[in-house]
Write a protein that holds these residues in place. Sequence first.
Motif, PDB file in Angstrom:
ATOM      1  N   ALA A 170       0.798  -1.267   0.027  1.00  0.00           N
ATOM      2  CA  ALA A 170      -0.120   0.194  -0.127  1.00  0.00           C
ATOM      3  C   ALA A 170       0.868   1.344   0.173  1.00  0.00           C
ATOM      4  O   ALA A 170       2.057   1.002   0.481  1.00  0.00           O
ATOM      5  CB  ALA A 170      -0.913  -0.013   1.197  1.00  0.00           C
ATOM      6  N   LYS A 171       0.317   2.460  -0.541  1.00  0.00           N
ATOM      7  CA  LYS A 171       0.936   3.708  -0.373  1.00  0.00           C
ATOM      8  C   LYS A 171       2.493   3.721  -0.829  1.00  0.00           C
ATOM      9  O   LYS A 171       3.198   4.241  -0.092  1.00  0.00           O
ATOM     10  CB  LYS A 171       0.715   4.150   0.853  1.00  0.00           C
ATOM     11  N   ALA A 172       2.569   3.080  -1.903  1.00  0.00           N
ATOM     12  CA  ALA A 172       4.062   2.695  -2.379  1.00  0.00           C
ATOM     13  C   ALA A 172       4.943   4.231  -2.635  1.00  0.00           C
ATOM     14  O   ALA A 172       6.062   4.069  -2.377  1.00  0.00           O
ATOM     15  CB  ALA A 172       4.209   1.845  -3.505  1.00  0.00           C
ATOM     16  N   ASP A 173       4.194   4.996  -2.794  1.00  0.00           N
ATOM     17  CA  ASP A 173       4.982   6.473  -2.914  1.00  0.00           C
ATOM     18  C   ASP A 173       5.618   6.792  -1.771  1.00  0.00           C
ATOM     19  O   ASP A 173       6.405   7.500  -1.785  1.00  0.00           O
ATOM     20  CB  ASP A 173       3.919   7.302  -3.475  1.00  0.00           C
ATOM     21  N   THR A 174       5.685   6.171  -0.694  1.00  0.00           N
ATOM     22  CA  THR A 174       6.137   6.581   0.642  1.00  0.00           C
ATOM     23  C   THR A 174       7.443   5.632   0.490  1.00  0.00           C
ATOM     24  O   THR A 174       8.258   5.976   1.765  1.00  0.00           O
ATOM     25  CB  THR A 174       5.312   6.183   1.883  1.00  0.00           C
ATOM     26  N   LEU A 175       7.715   5.009  -0.302  1.00  0.00           N
ATOM     27  CA  LEU A 175       8.955   4.111  -0.076  1.00  0.00           C
ATOM     28  C   LEU A 175       9.824   4.511  -1.659  1.00  0.00           C
ATOM     29  O   LEU A 175       8.982   4.857  -2.526  1.00  0.00           O
ATOM     30  CB  LEU A 175       8.726   2.627  -0.520  1.00  0.00           C
ATOM     31  N   THR A 176      11.186   4.475  -1.642  1.00  0.00           N
ATOM     32  CA  THR A 176      11.799   4.706  -2.825  1.00  0.00           C
ATOM     33  C   THR A 176      11.784   3.349  -3.537  1.00  0.00           C
ATOM     34  O   THR A 176      11.325   2.340  -3.068  1.00  0.00           O
ATOM     35  CB  THR A 176      13.385   5.013  -2.367  1.00  0.00           C
ATOM     36  N   LYS A 245       5.468  16.601  -2.800  1.00  0.00           N
ATOM     37  CA  LYS A 245       6.715  18.008  -3.147  1.00  0.00           C
ATOM     38  C   LYS A 245       7.698  17.660  -4.376  1.00  0.00           C
ATOM     39  O   LYS A 245       8.280  18.251  -4.765  1.00  0.00           O
ATOM     40  CB  LYS A 245       7.230  18.172  -1.723  1.00  0.00           C
ATOM     41  N   TRP A 246       7.772  16.287  -4.601  1.00  0.00           N
ATOM     42  CA  TRP A 246       8.446  16.075  -5.614  1.00  0.00           C
ATOM     43  C   TRP A 246       7.951  16.123  -7.045  1.00  0.00           C
ATOM     44  O   TRP A 246       8.322  15.743  -8.260  1.00  0.00           O
ATOM     45  CB  TRP A 246       9.332  14.500  -5.699  1.00  0.00           C
ATOM     46  N   GLY A 247       6.696  16.271  -7.184  1.00  0.00           N
ATOM     47  CA  GLY A 247       5.865  16.075  -8.234  1.00  0.00           C
ATOM     48  C   GLY A 247       4.556  15.366  -8.221  1.00  0.00           C
ATOM     49  O   GLY A 247       4.223  14.906  -7.175  1.00  0.00           O
ATOM     50  N   ILE A 248       4.087  15.265  -9.462  1.00  0.00           N
ATOM     51  CA  ILE A 248       2.735  14.385  -9.413  1.00  0.00           C
ATOM     52  C   ILE A 248       3.138  13.106  -9.785  1.00  0.00           C
ATOM     53  O   ILE A 248       3.695  12.561 -10.668  1.00  0.00           O
ATOM     54  CB  ILE A 248       1.749  14.997 -10.444  1.00  0.00           C
ATOM     55  N   ILE A 249       2.633  12.163  -8.902  1.00  0.00           N
ATOM     56  CA  ILE A 249       2.693  10.594  -9.101  1.00  0.00           C
ATOM     57  C   ILE A 249       1.561  10.078  -9.759  1.00  0.00           C
ATOM     58  O   ILE A 249       0.131  10.244  -9.123  1.00  0.00           O
ATOM     59  CB  ILE A 249       2.919   9.870  -7.713  1.00  0.00           C
TER      60      ILE A 249
END
Length: 296
Positions: A170-176, A245-249
């Motif tokens: 879940a919420k993979a955008d919180t991981l590199t 803050k890095w852009g749109i996922i």
Amino acid sequence: LFGYVGIEAVLDQMKIKTMKTGFEFNIMVVGQSGLGKSTMVNTLFKSKVSRKSSQPGQEERIPKTVQLQSITHVIEEKGVKMKLTVTDTPGFGDQINNENCWDPIIKYINEQYERYLREEILITRKRKIPDTRVHGCVYFVPPTGHWLRPLDLEFMRRLSRIVNVVPVIAKADTLTLEERAEFKQRIQEDLKTHTISVYPQEDFDQDPEDRALNDRIREKIPFAVVGADQEHQVNGKRVLGRKTKWGIIEVENPAHCEFPLLRDLLIRSHLQDLKDITHNVHYESYRVRRLNESNR
Ligand code: GDP
Ligand code: MG
């Protein structure tokens, strides 16, 4: 008169029949609260269904899910109607004691088998039995980056005995990207060590070709997904995505996350297989169990 009828002709007839009546396909989302299950339900529908209803940047507050709740949309693809139902479930983990938190979910899944069974054993059967059985259960693993928690293992173990389980990070955008790959590896090892058999199960591969295809999928499971129900303007196009803050996922962009893999597996490439395994394996074992009970 009873000459050879080519298999294509038979398949065509089956297709015409499904085109007319359509078919049902049911998915369920399960996992701790706050992992983005309700958002993912919207993502699935928005990535498939018309986007007219949502305006760019419009804030849609998702209320906390407090009970099992099903949403159905009729989707038409290549002339075939599909009645897609996604069942959202309240997250567990809010209580101090999570013991038996799987009970309501397991109860729901079994109740749908029971409904089907009751219709099937009637002497005057309906020509088409309404199918509310869960064909795929998406299990949300929290993006800790460590190992699976005992609770996740226990939950998936119980679920995998009665339903097709498709785990996702879940919420993979919180991981590199590196963290995602490492976590994925650990989860695969964990599942293997604990002999938890998630979808697509190796035991049910039909032939070497099937095995080769499914092996490629098994390497990628659990998919690292990101959900979003808002649209943003990217290069003049409206895309479903999350603003960071890095852009749109972009959730539908395979370079950004694996939501497209999840969607394609569920409602494109493996839809019929999920239905077949549900009917031939999971429902069948429920049926045998029930009929043995009543014969005692
Ligand atoms: P649920 O309790 O599992 O149904 O979770 P919700 O869908 O209600 O989402 C909980 C919160 O997480 C909301 O604020 C969502 O906007 C946010 N959220 C949902 N999906 C994602 C995701 O993929 N990434 C991030 N970073 N946040 C998400
Ligand atoms: Mg929810």
